[in-house]
Design a protein around this motif. Structure first.
Motif, PDB file in Angstrom:
ATOM      1  N   UNK A   1       0.829  -1.204   0.000  1.00  0.00           N
ATOM      2  CA  UNK A   1       0.000   0.000   0.000  1.00  0.00           C
ATOM      3  C   UNK A   1       0.865   1.257   0.000  1.00  0.00           C
ATOM      4  N   UNK A   2       0.262   2.367  -0.348  1.00  0.00           N
ATOM      5  CA  UNK A   2       0.978   3.597  -0.636  1.00  0.00           C
ATOM      6  C   UNK A   2       0.707   4.667   0.414  1.00  0.00           C
ATOM      7  N   UNK A   3       0.220   4.276   1.587  1.00  0.00           N
ATOM      8  CA  UNK A   3      -0.173   5.267   2.581  1.00  0.00           C
ATOM      9  C   UNK A   3       0.010   4.659   3.959  1.00  0.00           C
ATOM     10  N   UNK A   4       0.078   5.548   4.964  1.00  0.00           N
ATOM     11  CA  UNK A   4      -0.022   5.040   6.326  1.00  0.00           C
ATOM     12  C   UNK A   4      -1.333   5.580   6.889  1.00  0.00           C
ATOM     13  N   UNK A   5      -1.976   4.760   7.702  1.00  0.00           N
ATOM     14  CA  UNK A   5      -3.346   5.062   8.108  1.00  0.00           C
ATOM     15  C   UNK A   5      -3.472   6.423   8.781  1.00  0.00           C
ATOM     16  N   UNK A   6      -2.440   6.849   9.550  1.00  0.00           N
ATOM     17  CA  UNK A   6      -2.615   8.113  10.280  1.00  0.00           C
ATOM     18  C   UNK A   6      -2.516   9.345   9.381  1.00  0.00           C
ATOM     19  N   UNK A   7      -2.175   9.160   8.072  1.00  0.00           N
ATOM     20  CA  UNK A   7      -2.217  10.290   7.133  1.00  0.00           C
ATOM     21  C   UNK A   7      -3.643  10.542   6.660  1.00  0.00           C
ATOM     22  N   UNK A   8      -4.550   9.641   6.981  1.00  0.00           N
ATOM     23  CA  UNK A   8      -5.882   9.688   6.389  1.00  0.00           C
ATOM     24  C   UNK A   8      -6.924  10.185   7.373  1.00  0.00           C
ATOM     25  N   UNK A   9      -7.904  10.932   6.852  1.00  0.00           N
ATOM     26  CA  UNK A   9      -9.033  11.363   7.687  1.00  0.00           C
ATOM     27  C   UNK A   9      -9.726  10.117   8.244  1.00  0.00           C
ATOM     28  N   UNK A  10     -10.312  10.221   9.457  1.00  0.00           N
ATOM     29  CA  UNK A  10     -10.958   9.042  10.054  1.00  0.00           C
ATOM     30  C   UNK A  10     -11.992   8.405   9.125  1.00  0.00           C
ATOM     31  N   UNK A  11     -12.753   9.231   8.389  1.00  0.00           N
ATOM     32  CA  UNK A  11     -13.777   8.665   7.493  1.00  0.00           C
ATOM     33  C   UNK A  11     -13.120   7.786   6.427  1.00  0.00           C
ATOM     34  N   UNK A  12     -11.949   8.197   5.945  1.00  0.00           N
ATOM     35  CA  UNK A  12     -11.275   7.423   4.890  1.00  0.00           C
ATOM     36  C   UNK A  12     -10.677   6.144   5.478  1.00  0.00           C
ATOM     37  N   UNK A  13     -10.168   6.244   6.712  1.00  0.00           N
ATOM     38  CA  UNK A  13      -9.676   5.028   7.377  1.00  0.00           C
ATOM     39  C   UNK A  13     -10.802   4.004   7.497  1.00  0.00           C
ATOM     40  N   UNK A  14     -12.010   4.487   7.846  1.00  0.00           N
ATOM     41  CA  UNK A  14     -13.157   3.558   7.977  1.00  0.00           C
ATOM     42  C   UNK A  14     -13.538   2.971   6.624  1.00  0.00           C
ATOM     43  N   UNK A  15     -13.512   3.815   5.579  1.00  0.00           N
ATOM     44  CA  UNK A  15     -13.853   3.336   4.232  1.00  0.00           C
ATOM     45  C   UNK A  15     -12.913   2.201   3.834  1.00  0.00           C
ATOM     46  N   UNK A  16     -11.614   2.393   4.105  1.00  0.00           N
ATOM     47  CA  UNK A  16     -10.634   1.380   3.704  1.00  0.00           C
ATOM     48  C   UNK A  16     -10.750   0.116   4.556  1.00  0.00           C
ATOM     49  N   UNK A  17     -11.083   0.298   5.836  1.00  0.00           N
ATOM     50  CA  UNK A  17     -11.232  -0.886   6.691  1.00  0.00           C
ATOM     51  C   UNK A  17     -12.403  -1.735   6.200  1.00  0.00           C
ATOM     52  N   UNK A  18     -13.508  -1.082   5.819  1.00  0.00           N
ATOM     53  CA  UNK A  18     -14.637  -1.899   5.358  1.00  0.00           C
ATOM     54  C   UNK A  18     -14.370  -2.456   3.961  1.00  0.00           C
ATOM     55  N   UNK A  19     -13.593  -1.718   3.141  1.00  0.00           N
ATOM     56  CA  UNK A  19     -13.241  -2.244   1.801  1.00  0.00           C
ATOM     57  C   UNK A  19     -12.389  -3.507   1.937  1.00  0.00           C
ATOM     58  N   UNK A  20     -11.485  -3.500   2.915  1.00  0.00           N
ATOM     59  CA  UNK A  20     -10.609  -4.661   3.099  1.00  0.00           C
ATOM     60  C   UNK A  20     -11.403  -5.905   3.502  1.00  0.00           C
ATOM     61  N   UNK A  21     -12.539  -5.679   4.162  1.00  0.00           N
ATOM     62  CA  UNK A  21     -13.365  -6.796   4.631  1.00  0.00           C
ATOM     63  C   UNK A  21     -14.253  -7.383   3.538  1.00  0.00           C
ATOM     64  N   UNK A  22     -14.552  -6.569   2.505  1.00  0.00           N
ATOM     65  CA  UNK A  22     -15.558  -7.024   1.516  1.00  0.00           C
ATOM     66  C   UNK A  22     -15.010  -8.168   0.666  1.00  0.00           C
ATOM     67  N   UNK A  23     -15.874  -9.157   0.442  1.00  0.00           N
ATOM     68  CA  UNK A  23     -15.438 -10.337  -0.299  1.00  0.00           C
ATOM     69  C   UNK A  23     -15.395 -10.039  -1.797  1.00  0.00           C
ATOM     70  N   UNK A  24     -14.820 -10.960  -2.541  1.00  0.00           N
ATOM     71  CA  UNK A  24     -14.791 -10.833  -4.000  1.00  0.00           C
ATOM     72  C   UNK A  24     -15.941 -11.611  -4.615  1.00  0.00           C
ATOM     73  N   UNK A  25     -15.937 -11.678  -5.943  1.00  0.00           N
ATOM     74  CA  UNK A  25     -16.969 -12.443  -6.634  1.00  0.00           C
ATOM     75  C   UNK A  25     -16.658 -13.928  -6.604  1.00  0.00           C
ATOM     76  N   UNK A  26     -17.684 -14.733  -6.937  1.00  0.00           N
ATOM     77  CA  UNK A  26     -17.474 -16.185  -6.873  1.00  0.00           C
ATOM     78  C   UNK A  26     -16.813 -16.727  -8.127  1.00  0.00           C
TER      79      UNK A  26
END
Ligand SMILES: O=C(O)c1ccccc1NCC(=O)[C@H](O)[C@H](O)COP(=O)(O)O
Length: 256
Positions: A1-26
């Motif tokens: 990855x190209x960032x460290x979490x503390x450079x990001x606004x809290x809303x963006x940190x949350x967006x990325x945390x939920x993106x990391x959790x989302x599954x892929x297609x079957x």
């Protein structure tokens, strides 16, 4: 990855945390994409400005949620002359869904961009679209493999950048469609000067899109004068009547 979490606004940190959790297609998707550059050329030939109008029910920087039917909103934007549509599929912070994208793509014949925060190849297989957003800042060293993986499935990747280093990375990854985001996804501040600064540094043969923060006809003209082949506009089209708003932006005096 190209960032460290503390450079990001809290809303963006949350967006990325939920993106990391989302599954892929079957299973792996295979797309017959509607061409975005061809849609831009067709719009230009009618003397209109190519606009990608975004179906964006809400966002961390928007007040409230637009509960209008996404297909009706999309059709209204096409009626206003949108060259293409962008559809949020991010469910937790933007009120988007994969189902919205499927319904909209079946209802319109313009190219449709999937707007999400994709972090892994399998997430490309969740739904078909014509164009898929890949954000350089969040993909880092995975950008080039994601560009290849998207192209191998038939998608047109739109690589989003915000800095000169990200622009270089996008070009090195072979991107032929590049979006310069005026919104800094670290702090969520918007500055149209970002596009003006980076656009001259992009190769001539790239399809160049100005993203975010465009709210007036003067802003459209400003981005066109700075070299935008097209503009991605969300909030200013969703806020009010989408047909009238899109018509106003597509009719901005075309200096390009
Ligand atoms: O729009 C937000 O609030 C936002 C917050 C955090 C990450 C991304 C965000 N927006 C993503 C986008 O790229 C925009 O939806 C798109 O460029 C349209 O922007 P606008 O015309 O300013 O609504």
């Amino acid at each position: 990855m190209n960032y460290t979490a503390d450079e990001l606004a809290p809303a963006v940190q949350e967006i990325l945390a939920s993106a990391a959790e989302r599954s892929g297609g079957e299973s792996r998707v295979s797309v017959e994409a509607r061409s975005l550059p061809a849609a831009f050329a067709a719009t230009e030939s009618r003397g209109r400005v190519p606009i990608i109008a975004e179906v964006k029910p809400t966002s961390p920087t928007t007040e409230g949620t637009n509960t209008g039917d996404p297909v009706e909103l999309a059709e209204a934007m096409v009626e206003g002359g949108a060259a293409a549509l962008s559809v949020l599929t991010e469910p937790d912070h933007f009120g988007g869904s994969v189902a919205n994208l499927e319904r909209i793509r079946a209802a319109v014949d313009v190219p449709v961009l999937r707007k999400d925060f994709l972090l892994r190849e399998a997430q490309l297989d969740t739904v078909e679209s014509d164009v898929v957003l890949l954000i350089a800042r969040f993909l880092g060293d995975d950008l080039e493999p994601m560009v290849r993986a998207a192209e191998n499935r038939g998608f047109q990747p739109l690589v989003e950048v915000h800095t000169e280093a990200e622009l270089t990375a996008a070009v090195e990854a072979g991107a032929s469609i590049i979006g310069i985001n005026n919104r800094d996804l670290g702090q969520l501040e918007v500055d149209l000067g970002t596009f003006e600064e980076l656009a001259p540094k992009a190769p001539e043969d790239v399809t160049l899109i100005a993203e975010s923060g465009v709210s007036t006809v003067e802003d459209v003209q400003r981005m066109r004068e700075a070299g935008a082949d097209g503009l991605l506009i969300g909030t200013a089209i969703m806020d009010g009547d989408p047909t009238t708003n899109t018509e106003r932006f597509t009719g901005a005096h075309n200096e390009h």
